[in-house]
Design a protein around this motif. Structure first.
Motif, PDB file in Angstrom:
ATOM      1  N   PRO A 163     -72.117 160.954  47.728  1.00 51.01           N
ATOM      2  CA  PRO A 163     -71.885 159.516  47.526  1.00 51.01           C
ATOM      3  C   PRO A 163     -71.457 158.790  48.792  1.00 51.01           C
ATOM      4  O   PRO A 163     -71.334 157.559  48.786  1.00 51.01           O
ATOM      5  N   ALA A 164     -71.240 159.533  49.888  1.00 46.71           N
ATOM      6  CA  ALA A 164     -70.774 158.893  51.114  1.00 46.71           C
ATOM      7  C   ALA A 164     -71.777 157.889  51.655  1.00 46.71           C
ATOM      8  O   ALA A 164     -71.405 156.854  52.215  1.00 46.71           O
ATOM      9  N   LEU A 165     -73.075 158.180  51.517  1.00 51.73           N
ATOM     10  CA  LEU A 165     -74.125 157.276  52.014  1.00 51.73           C
ATOM     11  C   LEU A 165     -75.001 156.809  50.857  1.00 51.73           C
ATOM     12  O   LEU A 165     -76.213 156.701  50.985  1.00 51.73           O
ATOM     13  N   ALA A 166     -74.382 156.506  49.735  1.00 52.91           N
ATOM     14  CA  ALA A 166     -75.110 156.038  48.556  1.00 52.91           C
ATOM     15  C   ALA A 166     -75.057 154.523  48.471  1.00 52.91           C
ATOM     16  O   ALA A 166     -74.164 153.880  49.033  1.00 52.91           O
ATOM     17  N   ALA A 167     -76.037 153.948  47.777  1.00 53.16           N
ATOM     18  CA  ALA A 167     -76.108 152.492  47.624  1.00 53.16           C
ATOM     19  C   ALA A 167     -75.003 152.024  46.685  1.00 53.16           C
ATOM     20  O   ALA A 167     -75.028 152.295  45.488  1.00 53.16           O
ATOM     21  N   ARG A 168     -74.013 151.353  47.244  1.00 48.97           N
ATOM     22  CA  ARG A 168     -72.920 150.821  46.445  1.00 48.97           C
ATOM     23  C   ARG A 168     -73.114 149.344  46.130  1.00 48.97           C
ATOM     24  O   ARG A 168     -72.530 148.818  45.185  1.00 48.97           O
ATOM     25  N   ARG A 224     -82.321 148.325  54.501  1.00 43.70           N
ATOM     26  CA  ARG A 224     -81.144 149.164  54.240  1.00 43.70           C
ATOM     27  C   ARG A 224     -80.103 148.898  55.305  1.00 43.70           C
ATOM     28  O   ARG A 224     -80.418 148.859  56.489  1.00 43.70           O
ATOM     29  N   ASP A 225     -78.870 148.705  54.888  1.00 45.06           N
ATOM     30  CA  ASP A 225     -77.762 148.476  55.805  1.00 45.06           C
ATOM     31  C   ASP A 225     -76.784 149.630  55.635  1.00 45.06           C
ATOM     32  O   ASP A 225     -76.000 149.656  54.687  1.00 45.06           O
ATOM     33  N   TRP A 226     -76.887 150.597  56.544  1.00 49.25           N
ATOM     34  CA  TRP A 226     -76.038 151.790  56.421  1.00 49.25           C
ATOM     35  C   TRP A 226     -74.578 151.410  56.581  1.00 49.25           C
ATOM     36  O   TRP A 226     -74.237 150.525  57.334  1.00 49.25           O
ATOM     37  N   PRO A 227     -73.679 152.026  55.810  1.00 46.58           N
ATOM     38  CA  PRO A 227     -73.953 153.250  55.043  1.00 46.58           C
ATOM     39  C   PRO A 227     -74.250 153.054  53.564  1.00 46.58           C
ATOM     40  O   PRO A 227     -74.618 154.023  52.895  1.00 46.58           O
ATOM     41  N   ASP A 228     -74.093 151.825  53.011  1.00 46.47           N
ATOM     42  CA  ASP A 228     -74.101 151.766  51.549  1.00 46.47           C
ATOM     43  C   ASP A 228     -74.668 150.483  50.934  1.00 46.47           C
ATOM     44  O   ASP A 228     -74.366 150.170  49.785  1.00 46.47           O
ATOM     45  N   THR A 229     -75.502 149.738  51.660  1.00 48.97           N
ATOM     46  CA  THR A 229     -75.956 148.444  51.136  1.00 48.97           C
ATOM     47  C   THR A 229     -77.463 148.273  51.282  1.00 48.97           C
ATOM     48  O   THR A 229     -78.047 148.685  52.288  1.00 48.97           O
ATOM     49  N   VAL A 230     -78.070 147.669  50.259  1.00 48.17           N
ATOM     50  CA  VAL A 230     -79.489 147.287  50.303  1.00 48.17           C
ATOM     51  C   VAL A 230     -79.550 145.764  50.242  1.00 48.17           C
ATOM     52  O   VAL A 230     -78.923 145.141  49.378  1.00 48.17           O
ATOM     53  N   HIS A 231     -80.304 145.161  51.169  1.00 50.98           N
ATOM     54  CA  HIS A 231     -80.446 143.706  51.205  1.00 50.98           C
ATOM     55  C   HIS A 231     -81.852 143.318  50.736  1.00 50.98           C
ATOM     56  O   HIS A 231     -82.847 143.873  51.210  1.00 50.98           O
ATOM     57  N   ALA A 289     -80.848 152.015  41.551  1.00 57.32           N
ATOM     58  CA  ALA A 289     -79.700 152.411  40.743  1.00 57.32           C
ATOM     59  C   ALA A 289     -78.480 152.610  41.626  1.00 57.32           C
ATOM     60  O   ALA A 289     -78.566 153.158  42.733  1.00 57.32           O
ATOM     61  N   ALA A 290     -77.331 152.131  41.143  1.00 58.41           N
ATOM     62  CA  ALA A 290     -76.087 152.323  41.883  1.00 58.41           C
ATOM     63  C   ALA A 290     -75.835 153.808  42.080  1.00 58.41           C
ATOM     64  O   ALA A 290     -75.993 154.616  41.167  1.00 58.41           O
ATOM     65  N   GLY A 291     -75.455 154.172  43.308  1.00 55.20           N
ATOM     66  CA  GLY A 291     -75.188 155.572  43.608  1.00 55.20           C
ATOM     67  C   GLY A 291     -76.375 156.319  44.162  1.00 55.20           C
ATOM     68  O   GLY A 291     -76.247 157.489  44.544  1.00 55.20           O
ATOM     69  N   THR A 292     -77.534 155.671  44.231  1.00 51.70           N
ATOM     70  CA  THR A 292     -78.711 156.320  44.818  1.00 51.70           C
ATOM     71  C   THR A 292     -78.499 156.501  46.319  1.00 51.70           C
ATOM     72  O   THR A 292     -78.167 155.539  47.014  1.00 51.70           O
ATOM     73  N   PRO A 293     -78.633 157.720  46.843  1.00 52.51           N
ATOM     74  CA  PRO A 293     -78.493 157.909  48.291  1.00 52.51           C
ATOM     75  C   PRO A 293     -79.421 156.953  49.046  1.00 52.51           C
ATOM     76  O   PRO A 293     -80.598 156.823  48.699  1.00 52.51           O
ATOM     77  N   LEU A 294     -78.873 156.291  50.049  1.00 51.34           N
ATOM     78  CA  LEU A 294     -79.631 155.246  50.750  1.00 51.34           C
ATOM     79  C   LEU A 294     -80.916 155.794  51.375  1.00 51.34           C
ATOM     80  O   LEU A 294     -81.911 155.073  51.499  1.00 51.34           O
ATOM     81  N   VAL A 295     -80.895 157.069  51.751  1.00 52.39           N
ATOM     82  CA  VAL A 295     -82.078 157.660  52.377  1.00 52.39           C
ATOM     83  C   VAL A 295     -83.253 157.706  51.407  1.00 52.39           C
ATOM     84  O   VAL A 295     -84.419 157.712  51.828  1.00 52.39           O
TER      85      VAL A 295
END
Length: 238
Positions: free
Chosen positions: A47-52, A104-111, A74-80
Protein backbone atom coordinates in the motif's frame (compact mmCIF):
# COMPACT_ATOMS: atom_id res chain seq x y z
CA UNK A 1 60.70 -30.12 4.18
CA UNK A 2 60.21 -26.43 4.88
CA UNK A 3 59.63 -25.68 1.20
CA UNK A 4 56.89 -28.31 1.02
CA UNK A 5 55.32 -26.97 4.19
CA UNK A 6 55.34 -23.41 2.86
CA UNK A 7 53.74 -24.51 -0.41
CA UNK A 8 51.04 -26.39 1.48
CA UNK A 9 50.30 -23.38 3.65
CA UNK A 10 50.06 -21.10 0.64
CA UNK A 11 47.69 -23.55 -1.05
CA UNK A 12 45.50 -23.70 2.04
CA UNK A 13 45.42 -19.92 2.29
CA UNK A 14 44.50 -19.64 -1.39
CA UNK A 15 41.69 -22.15 -0.95
CA UNK A 16 40.37 -20.25 2.09
CA UNK A 17 40.46 -17.00 0.10
CA UNK A 18 38.56 -18.62 -2.75
CA UNK A 19 35.92 -19.98 -0.35
CA UNK A 20 35.66 -16.56 1.28
CA UNK A 21 35.23 -14.86 -2.08
CA UNK A 22 32.61 -17.41 -3.15
CA UNK A 23 30.74 -16.89 0.12
CA UNK A 24 30.92 -13.14 -0.29
CA UNK A 25 29.72 -13.40 -3.90
CA UNK A 26 26.82 -15.61 -2.81
CA UNK A 27 25.94 -13.22 0.01
CA UNK A 28 25.96 -10.19 -2.31
CA UNK A 29 23.82 -12.05 -4.86
CA UNK A 30 21.35 -13.16 -2.21
CA UNK A 31 21.14 -9.61 -0.86
CA UNK A 32 20.53 -8.27 -4.37
CA UNK A 33 17.70 -10.79 -4.89
CA UNK A 34 16.14 -9.79 -1.57
CA UNK A 35 16.37 -6.11 -2.49
CA UNK A 36 14.80 -6.75 -5.90
CA UNK A 37 11.98 -8.79 -4.37
CA UNK A 38 11.44 -6.06 -1.79
CA UNK A 39 11.36 -3.34 -4.45
CA UNK A 40 8.90 -5.32 -6.57
CA UNK A 41 6.67 -5.81 -3.54
CA UNK A 42 6.79 -2.14 -2.53
CA UNK A 43 6.08 -0.88 -6.05
CA UNK A 44 3.64 -3.53 -7.22
CA UNK A 45 1.86 -4.88 -4.19
CA UNK A 46 2.31 -2.88 -1.02
CA UNK A 47 0.00 0.00 0.00
CA UNK A 48 3.01 2.33 0.17
CA UNK A 49 2.69 3.23 -3.54
CA UNK A 50 -1.04 2.61 -3.96
CA UNK A 51 -3.59 5.04 -5.37
CA UNK A 52 -5.04 6.85 -2.37
CA UNK A 53 -6.55 9.78 -4.26
CA UNK A 54 -7.98 10.37 -7.76
CA UNK A 55 -8.44 14.04 -8.66
CA UNK A 56 -10.81 15.26 -11.37
CA UNK A 57 -10.49 18.67 -13.01
CA UNK A 58 -12.57 20.31 -15.73
CA UNK A 59 -15.86 18.51 -15.11
CA UNK A 60 -18.87 20.82 -15.24
CA UNK A 61 -21.59 18.94 -17.10
CA UNK A 62 -20.32 15.69 -15.63
CA UNK A 63 -20.05 15.05 -11.92
CA UNK A 64 -16.84 13.89 -10.29
CA UNK A 65 -18.62 10.65 -9.37
CA UNK A 66 -19.47 9.96 -13.04
CA UNK A 67 -15.86 10.48 -14.09
CA UNK A 68 -14.52 8.30 -11.28
CA UNK A 69 -16.96 5.52 -12.11
CA UNK A 70 -15.90 5.58 -15.77
CA UNK A 71 -12.19 5.72 -14.82
CA UNK A 72 -12.49 2.54 -12.77
CA UNK A 73 -9.45 3.20 -10.57
CA UNK A 74 -10.10 1.31 -7.33
CA UNK A 75 -8.73 2.81 -4.13
CA UNK A 76 -5.63 0.93 -3.05
CA UNK A 77 -4.61 -0.14 -6.55
CA UNK A 78 -0.80 -0.02 -6.80
CA UNK A 79 0.03 3.02 -8.92
CA UNK A 80 2.29 0.96 -11.17
CA UNK A 81 -0.76 -1.05 -12.30
CA UNK A 82 -2.75 2.08 -13.25
CA UNK A 83 -2.39 2.50 -17.03
CA UNK A 84 -3.10 6.17 -17.89
CA UNK A 85 -4.00 5.39 -21.51
CA UNK A 86 -6.53 2.74 -20.45
CA UNK A 87 -8.12 5.06 -17.90
CA UNK A 88 -8.26 7.88 -20.48
CA UNK A 89 -9.95 5.58 -22.98
CA UNK A 90 -12.64 4.70 -20.44
CA UNK A 91 -13.32 8.33 -19.52
CA UNK A 92 -13.36 9.43 -23.16
CA UNK A 93 -16.34 7.13 -23.66
CA UNK A 94 -18.51 9.60 -21.74
CA UNK A 95 -20.50 11.65 -24.32
CA UNK A 96 -19.67 14.99 -22.67
CA UNK A 97 -15.90 14.42 -22.88
CA UNK A 98 -14.07 16.03 -25.78
CA UNK A 99 -10.56 15.37 -24.49
CA UNK A 100 -9.04 13.77 -21.40
CA UNK A 101 -5.56 13.52 -19.93
CA UNK A 102 -4.63 11.04 -17.21
CA UNK A 103 -1.36 11.10 -15.28
CA UNK A 104 0.17 9.37 -12.25
CA UNK A 105 1.62 11.51 -9.48
CA UNK A 106 3.86 9.34 -7.35
CA UNK A 107 3.55 8.04 -4.78
CA UNK A 108 -0.23 7.84 -4.44
CA UNK A 109 -2.32 10.07 -6.74
CA UNK A 110 -3.98 9.80 -10.16
CA UNK A 111 -4.92 13.04 -11.94
CA UNK A 112 -7.73 13.16 -14.51
CA UNK A 113 -8.11 16.39 -16.52
CA UNK A 114 -11.30 16.58 -18.60
CA UNK A 115 -12.17 18.98 -21.41
CA UNK A 116 -15.91 18.87 -22.00
CA UNK A 117 -17.75 19.50 -25.26
CA UNK A 118 -19.02 23.01 -25.84
CA UNK A 119 -22.74 23.30 -26.65
CA UNK A 120 -23.40 24.88 -30.03
CA UNK A 121 -26.62 23.19 -31.16
CA UNK A 122 -29.95 22.76 -29.37
CA UNK A 123 -32.36 20.07 -30.59
CA UNK A 124 -35.95 20.25 -29.23
CA UNK A 125 -36.89 16.89 -27.70
CA UNK A 126 -39.62 15.81 -25.32
CA UNK A 127 -40.43 19.22 -23.93
CA UNK A 128 -36.75 20.06 -23.42
CA UNK A 129 -33.60 20.20 -25.49
CA UNK A 130 -30.68 17.99 -26.40
CA UNK A 131 -27.41 19.89 -26.50
CA UNK A 132 -24.77 19.00 -29.07
CA UNK A 133 -21.35 20.35 -29.97
CA UNK A 134 -20.46 21.79 -33.37
CA UNK A 135 -19.90 18.30 -34.77
CA UNK A 136 -23.40 17.17 -33.80
CA UNK A 137 -22.44 14.96 -30.85
CA UNK A 138 -25.30 15.03 -28.34
CA UNK A 139 -24.02 15.06 -24.76
CA UNK A 140 -26.63 16.63 -22.49
CA UNK A 141 -30.39 16.96 -22.00
CA UNK A 142 -31.75 20.19 -20.46
CA UNK A 143 -35.13 21.78 -19.83
CA UNK A 144 -34.12 25.13 -21.30
CA UNK A 145 -31.49 25.75 -23.94
CA UNK A 146 -28.80 28.35 -23.16
CA UNK A 147 -29.07 31.54 -25.18
CA UNK A 148 -26.95 31.90 -28.29
CA UNK A 149 -27.23 28.30 -29.47
CA UNK A 150 -28.37 27.34 -32.95
CA UNK A 151 -31.73 25.59 -32.79
CA UNK A 152 -31.90 22.43 -34.89
CA UNK A 153 -35.28 21.34 -36.21
CA UNK A 154 -34.73 17.63 -36.81
CA UNK A 155 -35.85 14.26 -35.52
CA UNK A 156 -33.91 13.89 -32.24
CA UNK A 157 -34.09 10.11 -32.63
CA UNK A 158 -32.40 10.09 -36.03
CA UNK A 159 -28.73 9.70 -35.24
CA UNK A 160 -27.67 9.92 -38.88
CA UNK A 161 -29.54 13.19 -39.44
CA UNK A 162 -27.85 14.67 -36.37
CA UNK A 163 -24.48 13.51 -37.68
CA UNK A 164 -25.24 15.21 -41.01
CA UNK A 165 -26.25 18.38 -39.20
CA UNK A 166 -22.95 18.34 -37.34
CA UNK A 167 -21.05 17.80 -40.59
CA UNK A 168 -22.74 20.86 -42.10
CA UNK A 169 -22.36 23.15 -39.11
CA UNK A 170 -18.73 22.24 -38.42
CA UNK A 171 -17.90 22.97 -42.09
CA UNK A 172 -19.06 26.58 -41.79
CA UNK A 173 -16.52 29.35 -41.33
CA UNK A 174 -16.66 30.99 -37.91
CA UNK A 175 -18.06 34.18 -39.45
CA UNK A 176 -20.89 32.36 -41.22
CA UNK A 177 -21.64 30.08 -38.27
CA UNK A 178 -22.19 33.20 -36.15
CA UNK A 179 -24.91 34.31 -38.59
CA UNK A 180 -26.93 31.08 -38.32
CA UNK A 181 -29.96 31.16 -35.99
CA UNK A 182 -31.68 27.92 -36.95
CA UNK A 183 -30.88 24.80 -38.87
CA UNK A 184 -33.66 22.72 -40.42
CA UNK A 185 -33.17 19.10 -41.38
CA UNK A 186 -36.53 17.46 -42.20
CA UNK A 187 -34.59 14.91 -44.28
CA UNK A 188 -30.93 14.13 -44.92
CA UNK A 189 -31.16 15.75 -48.37
CA UNK A 190 -33.21 18.76 -47.32
CA UNK A 191 -30.95 20.67 -44.91
CA UNK A 192 -31.64 24.42 -44.75
CA UNK A 193 -29.87 27.16 -42.80
CA UNK A 194 -31.82 30.16 -41.49
CA UNK A 195 -29.67 33.23 -40.95
CA UNK A 196 -30.23 35.92 -38.35
CA UNK A 197 -30.99 38.54 -41.00
CA UNK A 198 -33.92 36.46 -42.27
CA UNK A 199 -32.22 35.03 -45.33
CA UNK A 200 -32.22 31.32 -46.12
CA UNK A 201 -29.55 28.94 -47.36
CA UNK A 202 -30.58 25.77 -49.20
CA UNK A 203 -27.80 23.33 -48.38
CA UNK A 204 -29.20 19.98 -49.52
CA UNK A 205 -27.28 16.97 -48.21
CA UNK A 206 -24.15 17.00 -46.07
CA UNK A 207 -22.06 15.87 -49.03
CA UNK A 208 -19.35 18.31 -50.18
CA UNK A 209 -19.98 20.48 -47.12
CA UNK A 210 -16.48 22.04 -47.08
CA UNK A 211 -16.91 23.12 -50.73
CA UNK A 212 -20.46 24.37 -50.09
CA UNK A 213 -19.15 26.44 -47.18
CA UNK A 214 -16.54 28.11 -49.38
CA UNK A 215 -19.15 28.86 -52.05
CA UNK A 216 -21.54 30.30 -49.47
CA UNK A 217 -18.84 32.59 -48.08
CA UNK A 218 -18.34 33.94 -51.59
CA UNK A 219 -22.10 34.41 -52.17
CA UNK A 220 -23.15 36.11 -48.94
CA UNK A 221 -21.31 39.43 -49.56
CA UNK A 222 -23.20 39.73 -52.89
CA UNK A 223 -26.52 40.03 -51.02
CA UNK A 224 -29.81 38.19 -51.42
CA UNK A 225 -32.53 36.50 -49.43
CA UNK A 226 -32.18 32.93 -50.71
CA UNK A 227 -28.86 31.22 -51.39
CA UNK A 228 -28.73 27.76 -52.89
CA UNK A 229 -25.48 25.81 -52.60
CA UNK A 230 -26.99 22.33 -52.85
CA UNK A 231 -25.12 21.98 -56.16
CA UNK A 232 -21.91 23.85 -55.29
CA UNK A 233 -20.73 23.87 -58.89
CA UNK A 234 -23.85 25.85 -59.88
CA UNK A 235 -24.88 27.99 -56.92
CA UNK A 236 -27.68 30.54 -57.12
CA UNK A 237 -28.91 33.53 -55.13
CA UNK A 238 -31.88 35.82 -55.35
Amino acid sequence: MSQVSDATSRLQLRRRDQRRRRSLTWLVGALAVVLIIGAVYVVGFSPALAARAVTVNGARVLTKAEVLEAAGVAAGTPLVWVDPSTVAERVSGLPAVAEVTVSRDWPDTVHIAVTERKPRLAIPAGGGYLLADASGVVFQAVDNAPSGLVVVEADPNSQQVLVDVGTVFSALSSATAAKVSRLEAPTRDGIVLRLRDGSRVVWGSAEESPLKSQVLDALLPLGGSVFNVSAPGFPTRR
